[in-house]
Motif scaffolding. Structure first.
Motif, PDB file in Angstrom:
ATOM      1  N   TYR A  66       6.358  -7.918  -4.518  1.00  6.73           N
ATOM      2  CA  TYR A  66       6.973  -6.742  -3.480  1.00  6.73           C
ATOM      3  C   TYR A  66       6.590  -5.467  -3.631  1.00  6.73           C
ATOM      4  N   GLY A  67       6.252  -5.235  -4.847  1.00  3.68           N
ATOM      5  CA  GLY A  67       5.568  -3.938  -5.258  1.00  3.68           C
ATOM      6  C   GLY A  67       4.044  -3.618  -4.593  1.00  3.68           C
ATOM      7  N   ILE A  68       3.456  -4.842  -4.545  1.00  2.00           N
ATOM      8  CA  ILE A  68       2.129  -4.707  -3.836  1.00  2.00           C
ATOM      9  C   ILE A  68       2.379  -4.742  -2.286  1.00  2.00           C
ATOM     10  N   MET A  69       3.097  -5.517  -1.782  1.00  4.24           N
ATOM     11  CA  MET A  69       3.726  -5.114  -0.405  1.00  4.24           C
ATOM     12  C   MET A  69       3.974  -3.736  -0.088  1.00  4.24           C
ATOM     13  N   ASN A  70       4.949  -3.116  -1.066  1.00  4.65           N
ATOM     14  CA  ASN A  70       5.189  -2.034  -0.771  1.00  4.65           C
ATOM     15  C   ASN A  70       4.290  -0.851  -0.833  1.00  4.65           C
ATOM     16  N   MET A  71       3.010  -1.353  -1.682  1.00  8.66           N
ATOM     17  CA  MET A  71       2.024  -0.184  -1.771  1.00  8.66           C
ATOM     18  C   MET A  71       1.119  -0.297  -0.460  1.00  8.66           C
ATOM     19  N   THR A  72       1.172  -1.486   0.117  1.00  7.41           N
ATOM     20  CA  THR A  72       0.275  -1.696   1.434  1.00  7.41           C
ATOM     21  C   THR A  72       0.885  -0.972   2.509  1.00  7.41           C
ATOM     22  N   GLY A  73       2.218  -1.296   2.514  1.00  3.91           N
ATOM     23  CA  GLY A  73       3.161  -0.836   3.668  1.00  3.91           C
ATOM     24  C   GLY A  73       3.092   0.807   3.682  1.00  3.91           C
ATOM     25  N   VAL A  74       3.432   1.358   2.388  1.00  2.99           N
ATOM     26  CA  VAL A  74       3.308   2.552   2.163  1.00  2.99           C
ATOM     27  C   VAL A  74       2.161   3.322   2.533  1.00  2.99           C
ATOM     28  N   PHE A  75       1.158   3.002   1.984  1.00  2.60           N
ATOM     29  CA  PHE A  75      -0.260   3.498   2.229  1.00  2.60           C
ATOM     30  C   PHE A  75      -0.450   3.467   3.840  1.00  2.60           C
ATOM     31  N   ALA A  76       0.019   2.434   4.392  1.00  3.94           N
ATOM     32  CA  ALA A  76      -0.169   2.403   5.869  1.00  3.94           C
ATOM     33  C   ALA A  76       0.822   3.531   6.365  1.00  3.94           C
ATOM     34  N   GLY A  77       1.884   3.665   5.788  1.00  2.61           N
ATOM     35  CA  GLY A  77       2.769   4.791   6.340  1.00  2.61           C
ATOM     36  C   GLY A  77       2.458   6.184   6.131  1.00  2.61           C
ATOM     37  N   ALA A  78       1.769   6.445   4.914  1.00  2.00           N
ATOM     38  CA  ALA A  78       1.127   7.807   4.421  1.00  2.00           C
ATOM     39  C   ALA A  78      -0.112   8.187   5.643  1.00  2.00           C
TER      40      ALA A  78
ATOM     41  N   ILE B 153       1.963   8.656  -3.682  1.00  2.00           N
ATOM     42  CA  ILE B 153       2.247   8.354  -5.056  1.00  2.00           C
ATOM     43  C   ILE B 153       3.056   7.198  -5.005  1.00  2.00           C
ATOM     44  N   TYR B 154       4.035   6.892  -3.922  1.00  2.00           N
ATOM     45  CA  TYR B 154       4.756   5.871  -3.742  1.00  2.00           C
ATOM     46  C   TYR B 154       4.238   4.515  -3.944  1.00  2.00           C
ATOM     47  N   GLY B 155       3.108   4.610  -3.061  1.00  2.00           N
ATOM     48  CA  GLY B 155       2.212   3.474  -2.998  1.00  2.00           C
ATOM     49  C   GLY B 155       1.493   3.006  -4.040  1.00  2.00           C
ATOM     50  N   PHE B 156       1.148   4.262  -4.748  1.00  2.00           N
ATOM     51  CA  PHE B 156      -0.028   3.689  -5.920  1.00  2.00           C
ATOM     52  C   PHE B 156       1.140   3.384  -6.965  1.00  2.00           C
ATOM     53  N   VAL B 157       2.132   3.694  -7.112  1.00  2.00           N
ATOM     54  CA  VAL B 157       2.923   3.307  -8.358  1.00  2.00           C
ATOM     55  C   VAL B 157       3.596   2.120  -8.000  1.00  2.00           C
TER      56      VAL B 157
ATOM     57  N   LEU C 236       3.625   0.767   9.608  1.00  2.00           N
ATOM     58  CA  LEU C 236       3.208   1.981  10.477  1.00  2.00           C
ATOM     59  C   LEU C 236       4.274   2.667  11.321  1.00  2.00           C
ATOM     60  N   PRO C 237       4.871   1.795  12.501  1.00  2.00           N
ATOM     61  CA  PRO C 237       5.753   2.267  13.114  1.00  2.00           C
ATOM     62  C   PRO C 237       7.324   2.476  12.456  1.00  2.00           C
ATOM     63  N   GLY C 238       7.063   1.862  11.239  1.00  2.00           N
ATOM     64  CA  GLY C 238       8.499   1.935  10.383  1.00  2.00           C
ATOM     65  C   GLY C 238       8.531   3.336   9.931  1.00  2.00           C
ATOM     66  N   TRP C 239       7.372   3.694   9.158  1.00  2.00           N
ATOM     67  CA  TRP C 239       7.453   4.936   8.498  1.00  2.00           C
ATOM     68  C   TRP C 239       7.332   6.226   9.598  1.00  2.00           C
ATOM     69  N   ALA C 240       6.529   6.032  10.678  1.00  2.00           N
ATOM     70  CA  ALA C 240       6.531   6.870  11.936  1.00  2.00           C
ATOM     71  C   ALA C 240       7.783   7.399  12.316  1.00  2.00           C
ATOM     72  N   THR C 241       8.691   6.383  12.513  1.00  2.00           N
ATOM     73  CA  THR C 241      10.327   6.837  12.831  1.00  2.00           C
ATOM     74  C   THR C 241      10.763   7.490  12.070  1.00  2.00           C
ATOM     75  N   LYS C 242      10.666   7.241  10.604  1.00  2.00           N
ATOM     76  CA  LYS C 242      11.470   7.729   9.458  1.00  2.00           C
ATOM     77  C   LYS C 242      11.046   9.197   9.248  1.00  2.00           C
ATOM     78  N   ASN C 243       9.522   9.493   9.429  1.00  2.70           N
ATOM     79  CA  ASN C 243       9.247  10.740   9.278  1.00  2.70           C
ATOM     80  C   ASN C 243       9.127  11.688  10.643  1.00  2.70           C
ATOM     81  N   TRP C 244       8.920  11.304  11.429  1.00  4.73           N
ATOM     82  CA  TRP C 244       8.433  11.967  12.933  1.00  4.73           C
ATOM     83  C   TRP C 244       9.536  11.679  14.054  1.00  4.73           C
TER      84      TRP C 244
END
Length: 415
Positions: A358-370, A62-66, A238-246
């Motif tokens: 930056y919003g588009i960058m956030n979307m791409t990064g967050v989708f990778a993280g999801a 959701i964060y990524g789409f928005v 990818l590793p950034g969100w992996a460390t946050k969540n796992w």
């Protein structure tokens, strides 16, 4: 206070005000990852790691789409009110999560948190970049980023606080704090006067329409440098969100310690090292760019380079010293990368399109993280979480190569 003093001091006041918001932003999202043990007693579905991965991932999807919409809106309306409204809503959601009694209630609230939090980062970084147009840009953004890492560390104590109170009360109290602080921002947070003049002029010329809000997209997508930036931003996510969540789970499984101990150790390790990384990366970048226009890019490359051995050590280390050392190295490197994303973007994208970009960058990064969050949930069930972390180093290496070969700015502040 005279006008000159105001111009010298208030830009740092903006950083200070938003530092607290950044702390609340990551604290509220991080608490859930460390309170799994407490919550699964009352909500049995959370006992399944894959289901818990779904709960963490819905926020990211959701964060990524928005995010692109949030960035486009931030380029056209008051960023102050987007920040105030965003904080109020996600804090209210945090409060309501303390009253959830089923998995689907948590799932729905987590989705709403993704919507509200997506409005914050593009608005905040764009606002800071406007107030800091000189050689303080990377440092100012770096200081703001430390708020994210401190929030991540405080969120890591969610399990510890829940053990003494309850997970419900933990959500309630942190939600109340955020709602109250959103009221403070109404009086103390202000837009850059130059932005207000441009905004007023645009309103006089015509009403803001949906077509106007998204008018910056063709400009961005026709800029091939933006595509390079998009990949190099997404790959380390990818590793950034992996460390946050796992990361708490990796610490707990690798070291054989309860989550109430693994949560604080893991999040503090990342937070402290990232704190060092963003400050060092900001100072180095601001000084280097004054001598070499690619200084910000080189600083970012050094940071990403540090994450490669750390990911390998996270994957195959099995002692407290090895895992903590790997976490420290990752945090320093990722912090150096993180603090230079918006400053590098400013070298290629004009100010009126930066929040959208930056919003588009956030979307791409967050989708990778999801995606990686859900994949690592399956790998956790199979006992291969460490190997998953190690394999992410290959993608980071590709991002470094692309960054060095193609990002060659001609100015430090594209207008």
């Amino acid at each position: 206070m005279d006008n000159k003093t105001y111009k010298n001091i208030y830009p740092w006041g903006v950083v200070g005000l938003l530092w607290v918001v950044a702390l609340l932003n990551y604290m509220d999202r991080q608490m859930l990852s460390t309170m799994q043990d407490s919550m699964k007693i009352d909500i049995v579905e959370l006992q399944n790691a894959e289901v818990f991965g779904m709960l963490m991932a819905v926020f990211l999807w959701i964060y990524g789409f928005v995010s692109p919409v949030a960035g486009a809106v931030a380029d056209n309306v008051s960023r102050k009110w987007l920040i105030v409204g965003s904080l109020f809503v996600w804090s209210s959601v945090t409060f309501l999560m303390g009253s959830a009694t089923s998995f689907w209630q948590l799932y729905t609230l987590r989705a709403f948190m993704g919507i509200s939090e997506a409005l914050y980062i593009p608005s905040a970084l764009s606002l800071i970049a406007d107030w800091h147009q000189g050689r303080s840009r990377s440092l100012a953004i770096g200081i703001h980023m430390t708020g994210l890492y401190v929030g991540q560390a405080v969120g890591g104590f969610g399990a510890t606080i829940a053990a003494h109170m309850s997970w419900q009360a933990t959500f309630h109290w942190f939600g109340i704090i955020g709602v109250l602080y959103s009221g403070c921002l109404i009086f103390f947070l202000h837009e850059n006067p130059d932005r207000l003049l441009a905004e007023n002029s645009r309103i006089k010329r015509s009403n803001i329409k949906i077509s106007n809000i998204f008018s910056g997209l063709p400009v961005l997508f026709s800029n091939w440098f933006f595509w390079i930036i998009l990949f190099y931003f997404a790959a380390p996510s990818l590793p950034g969100w992996a460390t946050k969540n796992w990361f708490p789970t990796l610490f707990s499984d690798t070291l054989g310690i309860p989550m109430s101990e693994a949560g604080p150790i893991s999040t503090i390790t990342i937070a402290v090292s990232s704190f060092i990384g963003v400050l060092a990366g900001g100072i180095i970048s601001d000084r280097w760019v004054s001598r070499n226009i690619r200084g910000r890019i080189y600083t970012s490359v050094i940071g990403l380079g540090l994450t490669i051995p750390s990911l390998l050590l996270l994957g195959y280390g099995n002692t407290l010293v090895e895992v903590v050392a790997a976490g420290m190295l990752f945090g320093i490197g990722y912090g150096m990368f993180d603090t230079n994303n918006m400053p590098i973007l400013c070298q290629f994208i004009p100010s009126n399109n930066r929040a959208t970009a930056y919003g588009i960058m956030n979307m791409t990064g967050v989708f990778a993280g999801a995606a990686v969050t859900q994949i690592l949930g399956k790998w956790t069930n199979d006992g291969n979480l460490g190997e998953g972390f190690a394999m992410l180093s290959i993608i980071v290496a590709a991002a470094i190569l692309l960054q060095l070969l193609f990002l060659k700015p001609k100015t430090d502040n594209m207008e």
